[in-house]
Every structure is written in structure tokens, then in C-alpha cells.
Enzyme design. Structure first.
Site, mmCIF file in Angstrom:
data_model
loop_
_atom_site.group_PDB
_atom_site.id
_atom_site.type_symbol
_atom_site.label_atom_id
_atom_site.label_comp_id
_atom_site.label_asym_id
_atom_site.label_seq_id
_atom_site.Cartn_x
_atom_site.Cartn_y
_atom_site.Cartn_z
ATOM 1 N N GLU A 47 -2.218 5.947 -8.201
ATOM 2 C CA GLU A 47 -3.297 7.033 -7.783
ATOM 3 C C GLU A 47 -3.189 8.485 -8.541
ATOM 4 O O GLU A 47 -2.125 8.706 -8.957
ATOM 5 C CB GLU A 47 -2.954 7.152 -6.153
ATOM 6 C CG GLU A 47 -4.083 8.411 -5.485
ATOM 7 C CD GLU A 47 -4.136 8.466 -3.920
ATOM 8 O OE1 GLU A 47 -3.771 7.278 -3.449
ATOM 9 O OE2 GLU A 47 -4.007 9.496 -3.597
ATOM 10 N N GLY A 63 -11.375 4.312 3.680
ATOM 11 C CA GLY A 63 -12.604 3.896 3.962
ATOM 12 C C GLY A 63 -13.172 4.158 5.397
ATOM 13 O O GLY A 63 -14.612 4.147 5.559
ATOM 14 N N ASN A 88 -9.969 0.544 0.953
ATOM 15 C CA ASN A 88 -8.889 0.604 1.837
ATOM 16 C C ASN A 88 -9.436 0.998 3.127
ATOM 17 O O ASN A 88 -10.145 2.060 3.281
ATOM 18 C CB ASN A 88 -7.819 1.337 1.452
ATOM 19 C CG ASN A 88 -7.158 0.895 0.152
ATOM 20 O OD1 ASN A 88 -7.746 0.051 -0.530
ATOM 21 N ND2 ASN A 88 -5.830 1.563 0.072
ATOM 22 N N VAL A 89 -9.294 0.100 4.320
ATOM 23 C CA VAL A 89 -9.543 0.740 5.613
ATOM 24 C C VAL A 89 -8.425 0.213 6.501
ATOM 25 O O VAL A 89 -7.812 -0.618 6.415
ATOM 26 C CB VAL A 89 -10.796 -0.232 6.183
ATOM 27 C CG1 VAL A 89 -11.090 0.205 7.467
ATOM 28 C CG2 VAL A 89 -11.947 -0.259 5.155
ATOM 29 N N ASN A 90 -7.988 1.214 7.060
ATOM 30 C CA ASN A 90 -6.761 1.506 8.141
ATOM 31 C C ASN A 90 -6.977 2.105 9.431
ATOM 32 O O ASN A 90 -6.979 1.364 10.643
ATOM 33 C CB ASN A 90 -5.507 2.203 7.381
ATOM 34 C CG ASN A 90 -4.339 1.999 8.237
ATOM 35 O OD1 ASN A 90 -4.430 1.161 9.188
ATOM 36 N ND2 ASN A 90 -3.334 2.666 7.982
ATOM 37 N N ASP A 109 2.701 5.050 -5.392
ATOM 38 C CA ASP A 109 1.761 6.271 -5.033
ATOM 39 C C ASP A 109 2.845 7.420 -5.519
ATOM 40 O O ASP A 109 3.487 8.042 -4.636
ATOM 41 C CB ASP A 109 1.543 6.456 -3.726
ATOM 42 C CG ASP A 109 0.732 7.656 -3.580
ATOM 43 O OD1 ASP A 109 0.369 8.296 -4.376
ATOM 44 O OD2 ASP A 109 -0.030 7.758 -2.315
ATOM 45 N N ASP A 119 0.953 -1.216 0.098
ATOM 46 C CA ASP A 119 -0.016 0.001 -0.159
ATOM 47 C C ASP A 119 0.966 1.356 -0.081
ATOM 48 O O ASP A 119 1.971 1.137 0.923
ATOM 49 C CB ASP A 119 -1.042 -0.018 1.374
ATOM 50 C CG ASP A 119 -2.027 0.893 1.145
ATOM 51 O OD1 ASP A 119 -2.336 1.268 0.100
ATOM 52 O OD2 ASP A 119 -2.223 1.335 2.182
ATOM 53 N N HIS A 120 0.363 2.301 -0.833
ATOM 54 C CA HIS A 120 1.196 3.507 -0.851
ATOM 55 C C HIS A 120 2.746 3.520 -0.834
ATOM 56 O O HIS A 120 3.175 4.018 0.013
ATOM 57 C CB HIS A 120 0.922 4.437 0.439
ATOM 58 C CG HIS A 120 -0.507 4.938 0.249
ATOM 59 N ND1 HIS A 120 -1.037 6.034 -0.584
ATOM 60 C CD2 HIS A 120 -1.713 4.905 1.041
ATOM 61 C CE1 HIS A 120 -2.262 6.240 -0.561
ATOM 62 N NE2 HIS A 120 -2.658 5.474 0.483
ATOM 63 N N HIS A 179 -9.632 4.943 -1.384
ATOM 64 C CA HIS A 179 -8.866 4.979 -0.231
ATOM 65 C C HIS A 179 -9.668 5.669 1.018
ATOM 66 O O HIS A 179 -10.410 6.314 0.526
ATOM 67 C CB HIS A 179 -7.657 5.659 -0.469
ATOM 68 C CG HIS A 179 -6.521 4.758 -1.367
ATOM 69 N ND1 HIS A 179 -5.292 4.608 -0.596
ATOM 70 C CD2 HIS A 179 -6.450 4.261 -2.353
ATOM 71 C CE1 HIS A 179 -4.500 3.751 -1.258
ATOM 72 N NE2 HIS A 179 -5.363 3.583 -2.438
HETATM 73 P P1 13P Z 1 -8.438 5.054 6.522
HETATM 74 O O1 13P Z 1 -7.291 4.924 7.348
HETATM 75 O O2 13P Z 1 -8.976 6.489 6.196
HETATM 76 O O3 13P Z 1 -9.195 3.817 6.605
HETATM 77 O O4 13P Z 1 -7.869 4.836 4.935
HETATM 78 C C1 13P Z 1 -6.996 3.842 4.522
HETATM 79 C C2 13P Z 1 -6.137 3.900 3.495
HETATM 80 O O5 13P Z 1 -6.820 4.522 2.397
HETATM 81 C C3 13P Z 1 -4.998 3.210 3.184
HETATM 82 O O6 13P Z 1 -4.392 3.205 2.136
#
Ligand code: 13P
Length: 297
Positions: free
Chosen positions: A148, A224, A244-246, A118, A96-97, A222
Site C-alpha cells: 500500500e 469497500g 476489500n470488504v470487511n 502494509d 490482509d494488512h 480498500h
Molecule cells: P471496510 O471495512 O471499509 O470494508 O474495508 C475493508 C478493508 O479494506 C480490509 O483491508
């Protein structure tokens, strides 16, 4: 170099195939950030419980916690463990990124099934140049590529690389970008934020419609965390096949740890680790359900 066939957790399903299926079924694949044993175990458990494909997404910024080869090792070890039980749905290991080409190469070499380069902070031509370089390298090894165009605003508690300045994706540029780079999935900026929303969430659905009409590859949302179900479903109907959820997963784990520490300051670390995992699992499971609306089929 690890070949595609040696990634048993994919069950032979590539990143592109996983997202194409999601588009066809009008659902989205959840991409959860992983950075330690608890997050990897939580994602595996949720894949098993829900029966849905899941992407385990290691952010380049978590390389201090875990490198790509470490995630592959954890995944292999856990899948061999006798307690893992029934076969899982197809999984993907995703970078990711990544800001650096070298990080993408590292993930490809370790056996990841997809990478995100990215270069969205650069101008269009430079974004194209960097993305094309990664596409050439990754595709030679059967690895999918996400890139992106545009930029997300920074919400609260965000842990991503963000300038804080929102730049919504231009639909015509998106079509041009996809044609020039050959990417497999495109992350777009249409109003979600990295982290928690400061105000009322709003998605520019007309823009998303326009992008979907010009771009034939799956779109990625991204940011989420905190996005309401109706907006997520509206996005999924418009070609978003990966969300994506983080932040929310991490906040759930930290909240569980903080609550335990208040009453039991001398709790064992192993106990805390399990509580963190359980909190991550329930947040992840909720998002996987959200991404598979019953009305989607
Ligand atoms: P959030 O932290 O807002 O869920 O976004 C996660 C994300 O886009 C990871 O690339």
C-alpha cells in the site's frame, strides 16, 4: 514449505493471474475478511453460488482468532466435506494488512497464495525496503504480494489499523514504488475509508486515472464497505481489480445475532453461528454481484 501446486483451492490460478483476468474483464475480485468458521463458510458458499473467484483475507489483526494455518485447515476440511457440493471457482487465501514481515512468512509457510505487507505508515524509502523484503521471500514460493502507498481515513465501526489521517496516493510515487519493489498489486488511497463513511462518499477518479496511466499492475481498493455501486464501477473501469470488504459483513452478522438475542436470549450458540453465516453470505453475495457489472464485458 508448502508449494504452489499443493493449494488445490486455487485450481492452479495464482493471485497475479486472478487479478490479471479481472482487469481484462473489467471486474473486481472480492476480498472478504475471514476470522472464524462462519466467515470462511460464508465466503465458500458465496464462491459456489456466484461462480466467481474470491479471496479469503485473514487480517494480521485477527491472528488472535485464527492463525494462517488454522484458515488452511478450515478450508481443507470444508472442501473435503460431502455437503460442499459442486467444485468452486478458484479461491485465494490472502493475508490482509500485515505489519510484520514474520506474519507474511507465517502465511507463506501455511500455504497462502498472497500476502499484503502494509508498511504505508512509514516513509517512502522504508515502505519500499519492507515491501521488497516480502516480495523476495514470497515470490520464491510462488506467492503474490500486495502493498500500500498512501493511507485511508478511518470511517465508523472500522476495525483496521488506521491513523485516521487520509493520505491520497501520489501517481508518480506509485509508479516509482512499483518499479522499486516488484509488487504484484498496489493498494491505493483515492477516497475510500476503512469502515462506514461519515459523510457522502467521494472518490478522486482523476487521481485513479493518473495512477492507472503510470502503473501497469492491478490496483486494489480498500474500504469497500458502503461505497456506492456507481463509484465502485468507475473504479473498476480504472484498473481496480480487487476490492476489500470487511465492516459491512461483520455488521450484518452482529445485527442478525443481536436481533435473535432480543427475542431468544437462551438461543443455542450453534444457531447463532448459522444466523451469522447467513447474514454474512447475503452481504458478500451483494458485493460480488456489484463487482461484476453486467456492462463490464
Ligand atoms: P471496510 O471495512 O471499509 O470494508 O474495508 C475493508 C478493508 O479494506 C480490509 O483491508
Amino acid at each position: 514449505m508448502t508449494r504452489f501446486a499443493e493449494r488445490p483451492w486455487t485450481q492452479g490460478v495464482s493471485f497475479t493471474e486472478m487479478l490479471a483476468k479481472a482487469v481484462a474483464e473489467r471486474v473486481a475480485v472480492a476480498a472478504f475478511n475471514v476470522y472464524d468458521l462462519a466467515s470462511v463458510r460464508a465466503a465458500l458458499t458465496v464462491a459456489q453460488q456466484t461462480g466467481q473467484p474470491i479471496l479469503l483475507a485473514l487480517g494480521e489483526r485477527y491472528f488472535k482468532n485464527l492463525r494462517p494455518v488454522g484458515v488452511v485447515g478450515l478450508l481443507n476440511g470444508l472442501l473435503e466435506s460431502p455437503t460442499m457440493g459442486a467444485p468452486l471457482s478458484p479461491l485465494g487465501l490472502h493475508l490482509d494488512h500485515a505489519l510484520a514481515y514474520e506474519s507474511c512468512v507465517e502465511a507463506v509457510t501455511a500455504g497462502f497464495s498472497s500476502v499484503m505487507i502494509d508498511a504505508s505508515q512509514f516513509d517512502f524509502a522504508e515502505n519500499v525496503r519492507q515491501t521488497r523484503a516480502v516480495v523476495e521471500r514470497a515470490h520464491a514460493h510462488g506467492v503474490g504480494v500486495e502493498a500500500e502507498l498512501g493511507g485511508l481515513a478511518a470511517g465508523m465501526a472500522s476495525h483496521e489499523f488506521v491513523s485516521g489521517q487520509e493520505l491520497l496516493t501520489d501517481p508518480d510515487q506509485a509508479a516509482e514504488f512499483v518499479a522499486q519493489t516488484g509488487v504484484d498489486a498496489l493498494a491505493v488511497s483515492v477516497g475510500t475509508v476503512h469502515g462506514l463513511y461519515k459523510g457522502e462518499p467521494h472518490l478522486d477518479l482523476e487521481r485513479l486515472d493518473a495512477i492507472q496511466h503510470r502503473v501497469s499492475i492491478p490496483l486494489v481498493l480498500h474500504g469497500g464497505s458502503g461505497t456506492p455501486a456507481d463509484l465502485l464501477h468507475a473504479a473498476i473501469r480504472r484498473g481496480v481489480a480487487k476490492v476489500n470488504v470487511n465492516t459491512e459483513v461483520s455488521l450484518a452478522a452482529v445485527g442478525a445475532i443481536a436481533a435473535t438475542l432480543r427475542d431468544h436470549p437462551q438461543v443455542h450458540m450453534a444457531e447463532l453461528d448459522q444466523q451469522a453465516q447467513a447474514a454474512m453470505e447475503s452481504t458478500m453475495a451483494r458485493y460480488v454481484q456489484l463487482f461484476h457489472p453486467a456492462t463490464a464485458h
